[in-house]
Scaffold this motif. Sequence first.
Motif, PDB file in Angstrom:
ATOM      1  N   VAL A 235       0.847  -1.198   0.000  1.00 55.36           N
ATOM      2  CA  VAL A 235       0.000   0.000   0.000  1.00 55.36           C
ATOM      3  C   VAL A 235       0.877   1.240   0.000  1.00 55.36           C
ATOM      4  CG1 VAL A 235      -1.756   1.273   1.295  1.00 55.36           C
ATOM      5  CG2 VAL A 235      -1.849  -1.218   1.179  1.00 55.36           C
ATOM      6  N   GLY A 236       0.580   2.149  -0.913  1.00 51.63           N
ATOM      7  CA  GLY A 236       1.331   3.390  -0.994  1.00 51.63           C
ATOM      8  C   GLY A 236       0.787   4.425  -0.030  1.00 51.63           C
ATOM      9  N   HIS A 237       1.583   5.440   0.203  1.00 45.76           N
ATOM     10  CA  HIS A 237       1.157   6.563   1.038  1.00 45.76           C
ATOM     11  C   HIS A 237       0.409   7.543   0.129  1.00 45.76           C
ATOM     12  CE1 HIS A 237       3.672   4.543   3.839  1.00 45.76           C
ATOM     13  NE2 HIS A 237       4.797   4.877   3.227  1.00 45.76           N
ATOM     14  N   ILE A 238      -0.685   7.022  -0.416  1.00 47.77           N
ATOM     15  CA  ILE A 238      -1.462   7.695  -1.453  1.00 47.77           C
ATOM     16  C   ILE A 238      -2.924   7.690  -1.022  1.00 47.77           C
ATOM     17  CG2 ILE A 238      -2.171   7.618  -3.881  1.00 47.77           C
ATOM     18  CD1 ILE A 238       0.388   5.930  -4.400  1.00 47.77           C
ATOM     19  N   CYS A 239      -3.543   8.845  -1.025  1.00 44.56           N
ATOM     20  CA  CYS A 239      -4.964   8.900  -0.671  1.00 44.56           C
ATOM     21  C   CYS A 239      -5.824   8.670  -1.917  1.00 44.56           C
ATOM     22  CB  CYS A 239      -5.304  10.235  -0.020  1.00 44.56           C
ATOM     23  SG  CYS A 239      -5.149  11.672  -1.099  1.00 44.56           S
ATOM     24  N   GLN A 240      -7.076   8.348  -1.685  1.00 45.85           N
ATOM     25  CA  GLN A 240      -8.055   8.204  -2.768  1.00 45.85           C
ATOM     26  C   GLN A 240      -9.351   8.873  -2.272  1.00 45.85           C
ATOM     27  OE1 GLN A 240     -10.787   7.184  -4.536  1.00 45.85           O
ATOM     28  NE2 GLN A 240      -9.619   7.674  -6.367  1.00 45.85           N
ATOM     29  N   PRO A 241      -9.416  10.208  -2.408  1.00 47.48           N
ATOM     30  CA  PRO A 241     -10.517  10.957  -1.804  1.00 47.48           C
ATOM     31  C   PRO A 241     -11.907  10.494  -2.216  1.00 47.48           C
ATOM     32  CG  PRO A 241      -8.779  12.450  -2.504  1.00 47.48           C
ATOM     33  CD  PRO A 241      -8.430  11.105  -3.056  1.00 47.48           C
ATOM     34  N   ALA A 242     -12.077  10.107  -3.466  1.00 51.08           N
ATOM     35  CA  ALA A 242     -13.418   9.719  -3.928  1.00 51.08           C
ATOM     36  C   ALA A 242     -13.944   8.533  -3.133  1.00 51.08           C
ATOM     37  CB  ALA A 242     -13.384   9.398  -5.419  1.00 51.08           C
ATOM     38  N   TYR A 243     -13.104   7.542  -2.911  1.00 50.03           N
ATOM     39  CA  TYR A 243     -13.544   6.371  -2.162  1.00 50.03           C
ATOM     40  C   TYR A 243     -13.634   6.648  -0.664  1.00 50.03           C
ATOM     41  CZ  TYR A 243     -14.559   2.462  -5.209  1.00 50.03           C
ATOM     42  OH  TYR A 243     -15.186   1.605  -6.077  1.00 50.03           O
ATOM     43  N   SER A 244     -12.726   7.485  -0.147  1.00 47.28           N
ATOM     44  CA  SER A 244     -12.843   7.846   1.269  1.00 47.28           C
ATOM     45  C   SER A 244     -14.177   8.543   1.521  1.00 47.28           C
ATOM     46  CB  SER A 244     -11.684   8.759   1.688  1.00 47.28           C
ATOM     47  OG  SER A 244     -10.477   8.026   1.779  1.00 47.28           O
ATOM     48  N   LYS A 245     -14.581   9.410   0.585  1.00 46.09           N
ATOM     49  CA  LYS A 245     -15.847  10.134   0.732  1.00 46.09           C
ATOM     50  C   LYS A 245     -17.049   9.216   0.510  1.00 46.09           C
ATOM     51  CE  LYS A 245     -13.838  14.606  -0.443  1.00 46.09           C
ATOM     52  NZ  LYS A 245     -13.727  15.721  -1.412  1.00 46.09           N
ATOM     53  N   LYS A 246     -16.875   8.206  -0.316  1.00 48.55           N
ATOM     54  CA  LYS A 246     -17.973   7.264  -0.532  1.00 48.55           C
ATOM     55  C   LYS A 246     -18.239   6.457   0.735  1.00 48.55           C
ATOM     56  CE  LYS A 246     -19.435   3.195  -3.131  1.00 48.55           C
ATOM     57  NZ  LYS A 246     -19.149   2.236  -4.231  1.00 48.55           N
ATOM     58  N   PHE A 247     -17.182   5.980   1.362  1.00 53.47           N
ATOM     59  CA  PHE A 247     -17.342   5.123   2.527  1.00 53.47           C
ATOM     60  C   PHE A 247     -17.545   5.917   3.822  1.00 53.47           C
ATOM     61  CE2 PHE A 247     -14.963   1.959  -0.172  1.00 53.47           C
ATOM     62  CZ  PHE A 247     -16.006   1.055  -0.269  1.00 53.47           C
ATOM     63  N   ILE A 248     -17.085   7.170   3.835  1.00 53.45           N
ATOM     64  CA  ILE A 248     -17.266   8.012   5.025  1.00 53.45           C
ATOM     65  C   ILE A 248     -17.938   9.316   4.590  1.00 53.45           C
ATOM     66  CG2 ILE A 248     -16.174   9.029   7.061  1.00 53.45           C
ATOM     67  CD1 ILE A 248     -13.779   7.265   6.602  1.00 53.45           C
ATOM     68  N   PRO A 249     -19.237   9.276   4.371  1.00 54.10           N
ATOM     69  CA  PRO A 249     -19.948  10.501   3.966  1.00 54.10           C
ATOM     70  C   PRO A 249     -19.710  11.621   4.984  1.00 54.10           C
ATOM     71  CG  PRO A 249     -21.372   8.586   3.755  1.00 54.10           C
ATOM     72  CD  PRO A 249     -20.154   8.124   4.496  1.00 54.10           C
ATOM     73  N   GLY A 250     -19.389  12.790   4.473  1.00 53.69           N
ATOM     74  CA  GLY A 250     -19.165  13.922   5.368  1.00 53.69           C
ATOM     75  C   GLY A 250     -17.732  14.077   5.833  1.00 53.69           C
TER      76      GLY A 250
END
Length: 574
Positions: A235-250
């Motif tokens: 796992v890279g030290h890379i975020c994926q905002p779209a999926y973070s927002k999908k799984f954690i609304p708000g």
Amino acid sequence: MVDLKAKPFNLNSEQISWVHNTLESLSEEEKIGQLFINLTVQRDKETLSKLVNEYHIGGVRWQGGTLEEVYEQNKYFQENSKVPVLIAANTEAGGNGAVSEGTLVASGAACGASKSDETVRDMAAVGAEEAKAVGCNWVFAPVCDVVSNWRNTIVNTRAFGNDPKLVAERSLVYMKENMKRGIACAAKHFPGDGSEERDQHLVMGCNDLSVEEWDESFGYVYKTLIDEGLASIMVGHICQPAYSKKFIPGIKDGEIKPATLSPELLQNLLRDQLGFNGLIVTDASHMVGLTASMSRKDYIPGVIAAGCDMILFFNDPKEDIGYVKEGLESGVISKERFEDALLRILGLKAILGLNELKFPGKEGLKTVGCDAHHELAAKAADESITLVKDTQGVLPVNPADKKKLRLYFIESAPVSMANGADKAKANLIKELEAAGFNVTAPKDYYEYEMEGPSPFNKFKVMSHESREKFKKNTDLVLFVINMKGYAQTNNVRLCYDASHSSQNPWFVGEVPTIAISLNYTNHLIDVPMMKTFINAYADSKEYLHALVEKIVGKSEFKGTANDLVWCGRWDTKL
């Protein structure tokens, strides 16, 4: 909790018993040690003994060392560890990723340019055999990133390309060749590099694709490998905002973390949605993509709590082990999560037969860098070197007609002037002279500095001869770029040796000029005036020989380029 009977473990009852019995036999400190992969640079017995007897490491990677030194180091680890260790190498391009004497066969970009799966198959096979000879059982590869941003130089040469189907196909071939030889793969860098231009060594990476775009690219690649039995993922030290927002609304922007610290990406996306049951390892724990997120005291236990099973590299072993211990005592790492990680680590070791370890005999070292492997490297070079464009129609070149050749060799600044000049320059000159050219190769600023440091050296590389004299003495120019970069800048671009250097391509309007990159594939952004451009992918002897053979017409160009080589510009195509 992990299912050791399910893919990718597929363990039998005897292996599962070994996993559970081993786990029960370990003290808490021994269990904590299993979470860490040490970067070994010192090979004295005292250091190695401390790693296995005091820190109880679960895995090892290393830097430096001769072939025999690395072999003896790995043999020591396996013969003296209470639990055999995972021994990893970065065989992304062949056996050179395991030991310096190993064979570079083909980079990911070269494999992607080749029309045949044989290139990646040969690269993977050579890498696996040479790594296995020194005791490796795990490789941090394939690089299954999908490069959609031409500015990205982090995986530009390491990834197979920009087409998810091609990346999945070549990654799968790589994985199967290693599996055949009893070596586990850690595909990287989840959730995916290549869509932006920044380096996670220096800043948190950010995969900004939408959920739908991610599913069609990186999701497709990872799902393909997972379904075929991928054992581990880095796992890279890379975020994926779209999926973070999908799984954690708000979730707020400031709360978005790299995947290494994001349960929603590791548990919800990777484990649940993609169905990955194998081992998760972090990328290097000293990279700024992770260190900028919080203090080490928090992120060392944090990555385990989030869902990573192993941590790549200590900072201070005693301190890092203490951080995990504190995380267990405070409840940051639950007992269930801790045991789950340990079961996956031991499960991977069981897959690899480490419960019945037999370290390879020393006679196997003769395979490293052998003639047969170098023949495969030559074959890969022939299949991959790519003619990106030749709008001036200068190729092939007959040395009898254009005998007087001027070579401008543009290289990165050396790490140290004591390292000497780039060996590729001298090797290329030999190949050109053998082909029949008379070669003039001006010294660059770094070569002058190696002869004797002086503030006047920069002026030596600024001088120009008269244009008419130049044309009389020069039939052809080779403009060769060998830029390299790693964890130092976010984007590696062509950089001349000095301002107003004679390397600057003033000569393209005077005589026919051929531009060649020996590494990155995106240099046309800086030299769009070049009417002939070749991507050669490597500076090894096999690639330089094949390159010259193709320039003079003894061999055809067989590689293919994708649209990223044009860097989104119209002028690069002229």
